[in-house]
Motif scaffolding. Structure first.
Motif, PDB file in Angstrom:
ATOM      1  N   ALA A  76      -1.782  -4.227  -1.350  1.00 29.93           N
ATOM      2  CA  ALA A  76      -2.773  -3.780  -2.329  1.00 29.93           C
ATOM      3  C   ALA A  76      -3.016  -4.867  -3.367  1.00 29.93           C
ATOM      4  O   ALA A  76      -4.102  -4.967  -3.937  1.00 29.93           O
ATOM      5  CB  ALA A  76      -2.301  -2.504  -3.008  1.00 29.93           C
TER       6      ALA A  76
ATOM      7  N   PHE B 297      -4.620   2.376  -9.017  1.00 33.11           N
ATOM      8  CA  PHE B 297      -5.032   1.037  -9.417  1.00 33.11           C
ATOM      9  C   PHE B 297      -4.313   0.596 -10.692  1.00 33.11           C
ATOM     10  O   PHE B 297      -3.920  -0.566 -10.836  1.00 33.11           O
ATOM     11  CB  PHE B 297      -6.551   0.986  -9.598  1.00 33.11           C
TER      12      PHE B 297
ATOM     13  N   ILE C 243      -7.808  -2.970  -3.396  1.00 30.15           N
ATOM     14  CA  ILE C 243      -7.137  -1.681  -3.427  1.00 30.15           C
ATOM     15  C   ILE C 243      -8.162  -0.578  -3.624  1.00 30.15           C
ATOM     16  O   ILE C 243      -9.152  -0.757  -4.339  1.00 30.15           O
ATOM     17  CB  ILE C 243      -6.087  -1.666  -4.573  1.00 30.15           C
TER      18      ILE C 243
ATOM     19  N   VAL D 219       0.838  -1.191   0.000  1.00 34.93           N
ATOM     20  CA  VAL D 219       0.000   0.000   0.000  1.00 34.93           C
ATOM     21  C   VAL D 219       0.876   1.244   0.000  1.00 34.93           C
ATOM     22  O   VAL D 219       1.839   1.344   0.758  1.00 34.93           O
ATOM     23  CB  VAL D 219      -0.943   0.008   1.222  1.00 34.93           C
TER      24      VAL D 219
ATOM     25  N   TRP E  41      -6.121  -8.580  -6.154  1.00 37.04           N
ATOM     26  CA  TRP E  41      -6.007  -7.199  -5.690  1.00 37.04           C
ATOM     27  C   TRP E  41      -7.169  -6.847  -4.762  1.00 37.04           C
ATOM     28  O   TRP E  41      -8.270  -7.399  -4.873  1.00 37.04           O
ATOM     29  CB  TRP E  41      -5.976  -6.220  -6.881  1.00 37.04           C
TER      30      TRP E  41
ATOM     31  N   ARG F 154     -13.108   1.247  -4.265  1.00 35.58           N
ATOM     32  CA  ARG F 154     -12.405   0.022  -3.891  1.00 35.58           C
ATOM     33  C   ARG F 154     -12.543  -1.003  -5.009  1.00 35.58           C
ATOM     34  O   ARG F 154     -13.647  -1.246  -5.510  1.00 35.58           O
ATOM     35  CB  ARG F 154     -12.973  -0.532  -2.589  1.00 35.58           C
TER      36      ARG F 154
ATOM     37  N   CYS G 101      -0.997  -0.666  -9.731  1.00 30.79           N
ATOM     38  CA  CYS G 101      -1.088  -2.009  -9.150  1.00 30.79           C
ATOM     39  C   CYS G 101      -1.178  -3.068 -10.243  1.00 30.79           C
ATOM     40  O   CYS G 101      -0.483  -4.090 -10.191  1.00 30.79           O
ATOM     41  CB  CYS G 101      -2.292  -2.087  -8.219  1.00 30.79           C
TER      42      CYS G 101
END
Length: 219
Positions: A79, A167, A97, A3, A95, A104, A170
Motif C-alpha cells: 500500500a 489511508f 492505496i 495491504v 503510496w 484510490r 498508511c
C-alpha cells in the motif's frame, strides 16, 4: 505498508498527489518506468534510524528513485513504501492505496511532517497492520483514524495530504519509517516476539510471491 487483509480495492475514484483526476491507469506510470529493488528487512540498521531530509529536488535521480519505489511497492503488493525500505537514507515515501470509501490515492511526498490533530477531531482505531519489511505477520495496532501530512513533491513544491481510515494509517505508518520506527515498536514485547517468529516461518514464501509478481510485471 502491506495491504490490509480483506481490503478490497474498488478504484471508483482516484486522487493523485491529493487532487482528483478523471482517468488513471491500473498501474501507475511510475511502475512502468521503475525497477524493482530489494526490500530491507527488520533488523537492518537503516530501518532503525531517522532518515536524512531530501535537499535536491527536480533531479532525474529523485524521479528515478520514486519510479523504483512505485515498482517495488507494486511487486510486493504493498500500500505504501518508504525510501529506507529499499536501502535509501532519505525522507521520502510513496503510496498507492484504496481507502475505506473506495477512493484510490496515489502519490509521493518528501520530508513529511504529521500535523497534531486534536482529540475531538479523531478517534483511535485498532486494526490489523503489516509491513513489507516484516514479511508475513499482521498485528493489531491502534492509530488515529485521521492524518494530515505536510511536505514537498519531487520538484520541491509544498504538498498537503489528508487521509482518513486506512489511508490515514498508511500515512502514519510510512512517516514512522522515516523516523526509524516499525509497527513492531508499538507492540508489547510478547506480541513483537511472536510476530518475528511468524515472519521467520513465512518470509521465504512471501519473497517467492514478490519475485513472481515482479516477473509478471516484466521486472
Amino acid at each position: 505498508m502491506a495491504v490490509q487483509p480483506g481490503h478490497i480495492a474498488h478504484d471508483r475514484r482516484v486522487r493523485v498527489q491529493g487532487e482528483p483526476v478523471d482517468r488513471y491507469p491500473r498501474l501507475a506510470p511510475e511502475v512502468e518506468r521503475g525497477e524493482v529493488r530489494r526490500i530491507t528487512v527488520v533488523g537492518e540498521e537503516i530501518l532503525g534510524r531517522r532518515c536524512q531530509e531530501v535537499t535536491q529536488f527536480g533531479t532525474p535521480e529523485l524521479s528515478q528513485l520514486i519510479d523504483d519505489m512505485f515498482a517495488t511497492n507494486q511487486a510486493a503488493d504493498g500500500a505504501g513504501l518508504a525510501a529506507n525500505q529499499i536501502g535509501v537514507d532519505l525522507q521520502l515515501f510513496v503510496w498507492d492505496i484504496t481507502d475505506d470509501w473506495g477512493v484510490r490515492h496515489v502519490g509521493h511526498i518528501a520530508n513529511p511532517v504529521l500535523d497534531e490533530i486534536a482529540a475531538e477531531d479523531r478517534k483511535l482505531v485498532e486494526e490489523p497492520e503489516g509491513c513489507l519489511s516484516v514479511p508475513g505477520p499482521y498485528r493489531m495496532v491502534a492509530r488515529p483514524d485521521r492524518a494530515v501530512v505536510r511536505g514537498l513533491d519531487k520538484d520541491g513544491k509544498p504538498l498537503v495530504i489528508e487521509g482518513r481510515g486506512y489511508f490515514a494509517r498508511c500515512l502514519q505508518h510510512e512517516t514512522d519509517h522515516l523516523h526509524g520506527h516499525l509497527y513492531l515498536d508499538r507492540l508489547p514485547r510478547k506480541e513483537r516476539k511472536s510476530a518475528l517468529e511468524e515472519m521467520a516461518a513465512a518470509k521465504d514464501e512471501v519473497f517467492a510471491r514478490r519475485a513472481a509478481r515482479a516477473q509478471k510485471l516484466g521486472k
